[in-house]
Design a protein around this motif. Sequence first.
Motif, PDB file in Angstrom:
ATOM      1  N   LEU A  43       0.831  -1.195   0.000  1.00 61.02           N
ATOM      2  CA  LEU A  43       0.000   0.000   0.000  1.00 61.02           C
ATOM      3  C   LEU A  43       0.869   1.251   0.000  1.00 61.02           C
ATOM      4  O   LEU A  43       1.937   1.273   0.619  1.00 61.02           O
ATOM      5  N   TYR A  44       0.396   2.272  -0.681  1.00 62.20           N
ATOM      6  CA  TYR A  44       0.931   3.625  -0.509  1.00 62.20           C
ATOM      7  C   TYR A  44      -0.083   4.370   0.341  1.00 62.20           C
ATOM      8  O   TYR A  44      -1.267   4.396   0.010  1.00 62.20           O
ATOM      9  N   VAL A  45       0.354   4.970   1.430  1.00 63.61           N
ATOM     10  CA  VAL A  45      -0.554   5.627   2.360  1.00 63.61           C
ATOM     11  C   VAL A  45      -0.087   7.054   2.605  1.00 63.61           C
ATOM     12  O   VAL A  45       1.094   7.297   2.837  1.00 63.61           O
ATOM     13  N   ASN A  46      -1.045   7.984   2.546  1.00 64.79           N
ATOM     14  CA  ASN A  46      -0.780   9.372   2.900  1.00 64.79           C
ATOM     15  C   ASN A  46      -1.839   9.770   3.910  1.00 64.79           C
ATOM     16  O   ASN A  46      -2.926  10.180   3.554  1.00 64.79           O
ATOM     17  N   GLN A  47      -1.514   9.601   5.182  1.00 61.42           N
ATOM     18  CA  GLN A  47      -2.460   9.916   6.237  1.00 61.42           C
ATOM     19  C   GLN A  47      -2.087  11.268   6.823  1.00 61.42           C
ATOM     20  O   GLN A  47      -0.977  11.461   7.302  1.00 61.42           O
ATOM     21  N   THR A  48      -3.042  12.200   6.788  1.00 57.80           N
ATOM     22  CA  THR A  48      -2.744  13.567   7.226  1.00 57.80           C
ATOM     23  C   THR A  48      -3.182  13.846   8.650  1.00 57.80           C
ATOM     24  O   THR A  48      -2.689  14.774   9.271  1.00 57.80           O
ATOM     25  N   VAL A  49      -4.117  13.056   9.178  1.00 63.97           N
ATOM     26  CA  VAL A  49      -4.564  13.247  10.557  1.00 63.97           C
ATOM     27  C   VAL A  49      -4.610  11.904  11.259  1.00 63.97           C
ATOM     28  O   VAL A  49      -4.805  10.866  10.638  1.00 63.97           O
ATOM     29  N   GLU A  50      -4.435  11.939  12.562  1.00 60.87           N
ATOM     30  CA  GLU A  50      -4.499  10.719  13.364  1.00 60.87           C
ATOM     31  C   GLU A  50      -5.923  10.507  13.834  1.00 60.87           C
ATOM     32  O   GLU A  50      -6.557  11.427  14.331  1.00 60.87           O
ATOM     33  N   GLN A  51      -6.422   9.292  13.652  1.00 62.14           N
ATOM     34  CA  GLN A  51      -7.741   8.962  14.162  1.00 62.14           C
ATOM     35  C   GLN A  51      -7.654   8.895  15.683  1.00 62.14           C
ATOM     36  O   GLN A  51      -6.716   8.343  16.228  1.00 62.14           O
ATOM     37  N   GLU A  52      -8.647   9.443  16.370  1.00 61.56           N
ATOM     38  CA  GLU A  52      -8.582   9.522  17.822  1.00 61.56           C
ATOM     39  C   GLU A  52      -9.006   8.243  18.518  1.00 61.56           C
ATOM     40  O   GLU A  52      -8.574   7.982  19.632  1.00 61.56           O
ATOM     41  N   VAL A  53      -9.833   7.431  17.907  1.00 62.47           N
ATOM     42  CA  VAL A  53     -10.331   6.224  18.551  1.00 62.47           C
ATOM     43  C   VAL A  53      -9.797   5.001  17.818  1.00 62.47           C
ATOM     44  O   VAL A  53     -10.052   4.821  16.634  1.00 62.47           O
ATOM     45  N   LEU A  54      -9.042   4.192  18.487  1.00 60.25           N
ATOM     46  CA  LEU A  54      -8.477   2.927  18.015  1.00 60.25           C
ATOM     47  C   LEU A  54      -7.452   3.068  16.910  1.00 60.25           C
ATOM     48  O   LEU A  54      -6.411   2.465  16.958  1.00 60.25           O
ATOM     49  N   GLY A  55      -7.739   3.824  15.863  1.00 61.31           N
ATOM     50  CA  GLY A  55      -6.775   3.969  14.789  1.00 61.31           C
ATOM     51  C   GLY A  55      -7.400   3.822  13.427  1.00 61.31           C
ATOM     52  O   GLY A  55      -8.591   4.016  13.248  1.00 61.31           O
ATOM     53  N   THR A  56      -6.576   3.437  12.459  1.00 62.14           N
ATOM     54  CA  THR A  56      -6.989   3.345  11.075  1.00 62.14           C
ATOM     55  C   THR A  56      -6.681   1.962  10.534  1.00 62.14           C
ATOM     56  O   THR A  56      -5.542   1.502  10.617  1.00 62.14           O
ATOM     57  N   VAL A  57      -7.692   1.297  10.004  1.00 56.53           N
ATOM     58  CA  VAL A  57      -7.481   0.032   9.304  1.00 56.53           C
ATOM     59  C   VAL A  57      -7.285   0.383   7.839  1.00 56.53           C
ATOM     60  O   VAL A  57      -8.196   0.868   7.181  1.00 56.53           O
ATOM     61  N   TYR A  58      -6.078   0.168   7.324  1.00 55.61           N
ATOM     62  CA  TYR A  58      -5.801   0.462   5.920  1.00 55.61           C
ATOM     63  C   TYR A  58      -6.344  -0.634   5.021  1.00 55.61           C
ATOM     64  O   TYR A  58      -6.855  -0.375   3.944  1.00 55.61           O
ATOM     65  N   LEU A  59      -6.195  -1.871   5.451  1.00 53.34           N
ATOM     66  CA  LEU A  59      -6.641  -3.008   4.657  1.00 53.34           C
ATOM     67  C   LEU A  59      -6.946  -4.157   5.598  1.00 53.34           C
ATOM     68  O   LEU A  59      -6.188  -4.412   6.532  1.00 53.34           O
ATOM     69  N   SER A  60      -8.059  -4.837   5.357  1.00 54.29           N
ATOM     70  CA  SER A  60      -8.424  -5.962   6.205  1.00 54.29           C
ATOM     71  C   SER A  60      -9.189  -6.994   5.408  1.00 54.29           C
ATOM     72  O   SER A  60     -10.096  -6.657   4.658  1.00 54.29           O
ATOM     73  N   LYS A  61      -8.833  -8.238   5.589  1.00 54.97           N
ATOM     74  CA  LYS A  61      -9.629  -9.366   5.083  1.00 54.97           C
ATOM     75  C   LYS A  61     -10.072 -10.130   6.307  1.00 54.97           C
ATOM     76  O   LYS A  61      -9.258 -10.711   7.025  1.00 54.97           O
ATOM     77  N   GLY A  62     -11.348 -10.089   6.585  1.00 56.32           N
ATOM     78  CA  GLY A  62     -11.878 -10.701   7.797  1.00 56.32           C
ATOM     79  C   GLY A  62     -12.308  -9.623   8.768  1.00 56.32           C
ATOM     80  O   GLY A  62     -12.488  -8.462   8.409  1.00 56.32           O
ATOM     81  N   ASP A  63     -12.457  -9.999  10.016  1.00 54.95           N
ATOM     82  CA  ASP A  63     -12.836  -9.081  11.082  1.00 54.95           C
ATOM     83  C   ASP A  63     -11.832  -7.936  11.127  1.00 54.95           C
ATOM     84  O   ASP A  63     -10.640  -8.165  11.305  1.00 54.95           O
ATOM     85  N   PRO A  64     -12.289  -6.676  10.969  1.00 55.50           N
ATOM     86  CA  PRO A  64     -11.332  -5.568  10.936  1.00 55.50           C
ATOM     87  C   PRO A  64     -10.567  -5.375  12.241  1.00 55.50           C
ATOM     88  O   PRO A  64      -9.578  -4.667  12.272  1.00 55.50           O
ATOM     89  N   PHE A  65     -11.005  -6.021  13.321  1.00 53.99           N
ATOM     90  CA  PHE A  65     -10.260  -5.953  14.577  1.00 53.99           C
ATOM     91  C   PHE A  65      -9.609  -7.296  14.898  1.00 53.99           C
ATOM     92  O   PHE A  65      -9.079  -7.497  15.971  1.00 53.99           O
ATOM     93  N   TRP A  66      -9.671  -8.209  13.971  1.00 56.53           N
ATOM     94  CA  TRP A  66      -8.941  -9.486  13.999  1.00 56.53           C
ATOM     95  C   TRP A  66      -9.183 -10.281  15.280  1.00 56.53           C
ATOM     96  O   TRP A  66      -8.282 -10.874  15.845  1.00 56.53           O
ATOM     97  N   ASN A  67     -10.440 -10.314  15.720  1.00 58.39           N
ATOM     98  CA  ASN A  67     -10.785 -11.033  16.944  1.00 58.39           C
ATOM     99  C   ASN A  67     -10.962 -12.531  16.734  1.00 58.39           C
ATOM    100  O   ASN A  67     -11.051 -13.275  17.700  1.00 58.39           O
TER     101      ASN A  67
END
Length: 133
Positions: free
Chosen positions: A31-55
């Motif tokens: 991935l090429y990522v250009n993130q300009t702000v930080e998410q305040e809660v938990l973070g940022t999932v750039y890519l996920s296959k399956g449960d986005p929190f991987w539980n």
Amino acid sequence: MPIDFDGVDDYVNVGNDSSININGNEITVILYVNQTVEQEVLGTVYLSKGDPFWNDNKGYGLGLRTSGPTDQLLFGVGNGTNYAWARWNVYSSNVPDGKYHFLVGTYDGSTVTLYFDGVSKATATLTGNIDSD
């Protein structure tokens, strides 16, 4: 062509076609990522296959975790029983900084590796096939 997200509720859904079910013991995610702000809660999932929190110990994912004592860029892979994370502690001077970064996550059947701008930053051990059904 880059996609611009507002950081609130945007995402791209590519469905659940069998072509993205990686069930062998190798994967490379780029991935090429250009993130300009930080998410305040938990973070940022750039890519996920399956449960986005991987539980459920399945699938694979790449993201930026912003909860806890320090932010972490991470790539993880699950084999159905266990999930292994390659984690790298980052700071706002690394991500997000408004610049494009080249993120790569690999799994070769024994090692999960996270690369940042071409440099290996973290590894984790896992064996077995990826379970992403």
